[in-house]
Design a protein around this motif. Structure first.
Motif, PDB file in Angstrom:
ATOM      1  N   ASN B 184       0.867  -1.239  -0.083  1.00 26.05           N
ATOM      2  CA  ASN B 184       0.017   0.139  -0.097  1.00 26.05           C
ATOM      3  C   ASN B 184       0.583   1.220   0.129  1.00 26.05           C
ATOM      4  N   ILE B 187       2.230   1.474  -3.571  1.00 29.75           N
ATOM      5  CA  ILE B 187       1.266   1.850  -4.317  1.00 29.75           C
ATOM      6  C   ILE B 187       0.801   3.522  -4.358  1.00 29.75           C
ATOM      7  N   TRP B 188       0.754   4.047  -3.001  1.00 28.41           N
ATOM      8  CA  TRP B 188       0.418   5.493  -2.730  1.00 28.41           C
ATOM      9  C   TRP B 188       1.647   6.022  -3.528  1.00 28.41           C
ATOM     10  N   THR B 191       1.731   5.089  -7.890  1.00 28.25           N
ATOM     11  CA  THR B 191       0.694   5.401  -9.131  1.00 28.25           C
ATOM     12  C   THR B 191       0.472   6.414  -9.771  1.00 28.25           C
ATOM     13  N   GLY B 192       0.685   7.612  -9.069  1.00 28.14           N
ATOM     14  CA  GLY B 192       0.590   8.752  -9.940  1.00 28.14           C
ATOM     15  C   GLY B 192       1.815   9.056 -10.916  1.00 28.14           C
TER      16      GLY B 192
END
Lengths: 293, 315
Positions: B184, B187-188, B191-192
């Protein structure tokens, strides 16, 4: 671009548009929650950090006191860390961007022996595990007496292979061969052409590489963790992680929890501001890489 | 291209610094030499701080230091030990599982958001684009601290919510949850970043394709999935390879969260963590170097295998 202004202002289109915006809003909440948490946590007393709901402000607004604590904790070493981070990042990024500009220009506009092999080598460098590099660097730096000096962090950070790749792509696009040939016909030397005729054209690419190198250096953790040993040389990342470790171990008192969060807030604000102000450049650079790769 | 104009025998240039200082000594450089002059500064640091350390590390990995007998040449002995070291392979296996959770989620989210933004069918498009990218500006160290707080059992908002609703508190650091908790965080963070790369690739697709698709009566969704998506497959392959490389080198996130999950994260949790512990806790530089090189080989094998797979799938 995209599907705008075609069949479009129909109710169907509007419904989809609202739906898709809603989807993005869900992820927006996820993205912003941790950042919001830093803000609320920085405004709390330590008792409130544990005693009040994390994602909202407590009754008592303690930000100023936290800032005072942050900048006075351990004789105000935090401001020293901030200064170090700025200094390391700025010098690394300026150097890395200049070297990448020159090398990228050479790769884009000249044919020379060993070009393909050399470029493959530069790209392949991305695969090298950090430890494979940092451990020998540590031993080598200790032999030449540079361990625990700013140079131990700055010199290795001057190597920024993605910058060379981006500059090559950028120069390919932005500088036409005609401009260079025109310069040659006028009798200008090769480096003269680069410095005077094309420097203005290259500025956006240079700025992009500079920003990416700056952020990479700002975020660097593993290298300084290994090659620096005294607190006054640490960048923010290493210093804060040590405070955090002692907070989670319970030593140094609970005071540290709010101090660490306030430190996190202070250290991410400049980068976020820089990103917002210089959007044009990093987005441009990432696009250039995207189009060519 | 350049050769078409024939070799330019000797060309003069004024070094920039000299021009600035007012003197103008003329340095003669041919077109043939110019690229080497331009490459020199980068090559100096590249060789000095990348190639030489790599060579040095490889040399180290061929030796062994013992309390009795000092340092001696042992050839590939360290590698022979490393390839059967369960502590190394445990770490690799853990990261394979980690990657199988993290990469599909991160990259498909990035792709979906990029397609949505590119379609132009949302409000406040650039606001979303910039907001999603913001976590990338947060150092991995700070991101891990933040999530460490959010996961916290007493001050973490998730645990607080659970308590308020008298539900059992989730333990983010249990053996079953730790991979998800770490995934997580990454991913945080990324992702952007991947979204921006996909978005840029999508925007580079010429608009006339869209006209043609519309003439054929394609809906926006069909156009995005059938026309645009296939065109950025090469870019997707690149991001997967970068994710594989990044995943196998995972270090900062588990290292920083060790204190919170003492029973779960050990010193050989990931291969990089193992190499770090060997070098800086156990002082076994030689074996540590061998582990790092073996990891480099594993990264290369995984990346190459994926490229083969992608090429086959593309046909």
């Amino acid at each position: 671009m995209g599907i705008v202004g075609n069949t479009t202002r129909s109710p169907n289109f509007r419904r989809n548009r609202i739906l898709l915006t809603a989807v993005l809003c869900i992820y927006l909440v996820y993205t912003l929650v941790p950042l919001f948490y830093v803000v609320t946590a920085s405004t709390k007393t330590n008792a409130d950090l544990f005693g009040t709901f994390g994602l909202w402000f407590a009754g008592e607004f303690n930000l100023w006191q936290n800032l005072v604590d942050l900048f006075t904790h351990q004789n105000g070493v935090f401001s020293r860390w901030l200064g170090n981070t700025f200094f390391y990042s700025l010098t690394s990024a300026v150097g890395a961007a200049i070297f990448a500009l020159l090398a990228g220009y050479a790769f884009a506009k000249y044919e020379f022996r060993g070009k393909k092999l050399l470029f493959a080598l530069v790209l392949g460098a991305v695969m090298i595990p950090q430890t494979a590099l940092v451990i020998p660097l540590y031993l080598m730096l200790s032999k030449i007496g540079l361990l625990n000096t700013p140079l131990a962090v700055i010199l290795p950070s001057l190597v920024f292979p993605p910058g060379v790749f981006l500059m090559r792509v950028y120069v390919d696009e932005a500088v036409s061969n005609e401009i260079i040939d025109a310069g040659r016909v006028d009798g200008a030397g090769e480096l003269h052409i680069l410095s005077s005729l094309t420097f203005r054209l290259l500025m956006p690419g240079f700025a992009t590489v500079f920003i990416l190198a700056f952020v990479a250096a700002w975020n660097n953790y593993f290298l300084p963790l290994v090659v620096l040993s005294t607190s006054e040389n640490f960048p923010v990342t290493v210093g804060l992680s040590i405070w955090y470790a002692s907070a989670t171990l319970g030593s140094g008192g609970n005071l540290l929890f709010t101090v660490v969060m306030t430190g996190a807030l202070v250290s991410i604000l400049p980068v976020i501001l820089a990103f917002l102000i210089m959007q044009r450049f990093w987005q441009g650079g990432l696009s250039a890489g995207a189009v060519k790769a | 291209m350049l050769d078409a104009f024939g070799p330019v025998p000797l060309v003069e240039f004024n070094a920039v610094s000299n021009t600035l200082s007012g003197q103008k000594p003329r340095v003669i450089v041919s077109k043939k030499v110019a690229p080497y002059v331009l490459l020199l500064p980068f090559l100096l640091v590249f060789v000095g701080f990348l190639i030489v350390p790599m060579g040095y590390a490889f040399g180290l990995s061929l030796f062994k230091t013992a309390l009795v007998g000092g340092t001696r040449f042992v050839g590939l002995e360290n590698y022979a030990r490393a390839v059967v070291d369960p502590k190394f392979w445990d770490g690799v296996w853990l990261l394979v599982r980690f990657g199988l959770i993290q990469m599909p989620i991160m990259l498909s989210l990035a792709l979906i958001f990029a397609l949505i933004l590119d379609s132009g069918m949302v409000y406040a498009r650039s606001f979303f684009r910039v907001s999603f990218f913001l976590p990338y500006a947060v150092p991995a160290v700070i991101a891990t601290l933040l999530w460490g707080y959010l996961y916290g059992p007493s001050y973490g908002p998730v645990a607080q919510l659970a308590t308020a609703l008298s539900l059992p508190k989730p333990d983010f650091f249990s053996p079953g949850a730790i991979l998800g908790s770490l995934a997580n965080i990454t991913i945080w963070e990324y992702t952007g970043y991947n979204m921006i790369i996909y978005f840029a690739a999508l925007q580079a697709i010429p608009g006339d394709l869209e006209e043609a698709a519309k003439m054929d009566g394609a809906s926006a969704l069909t156009y995005a999935l059938r026309v645009k998506l296939p065109m950025i497959v090469p870019m997707i392959v690149v991001t997967v390879i970068f994710s594989i490389i990044g995943t196998l080198q995972l270090f900062s996130e588990p290292y920083l969260i060790t204190n919170l999950a003492r029973s779960v994260i050990n010193s050989n949790f990931t291969p990089n963590y193992y190499a770090y512990t060997l070098a800086f806790v156990a002082q076994q530089y030689n074996y540590s170097a061998a582990i790092s090189f073996l990891l480099g080989a594993v990264v290369a094998v995984f990346s190459y295998a994926f490229m083969l797979l992608a090429n086959r799938g593309g046909r």
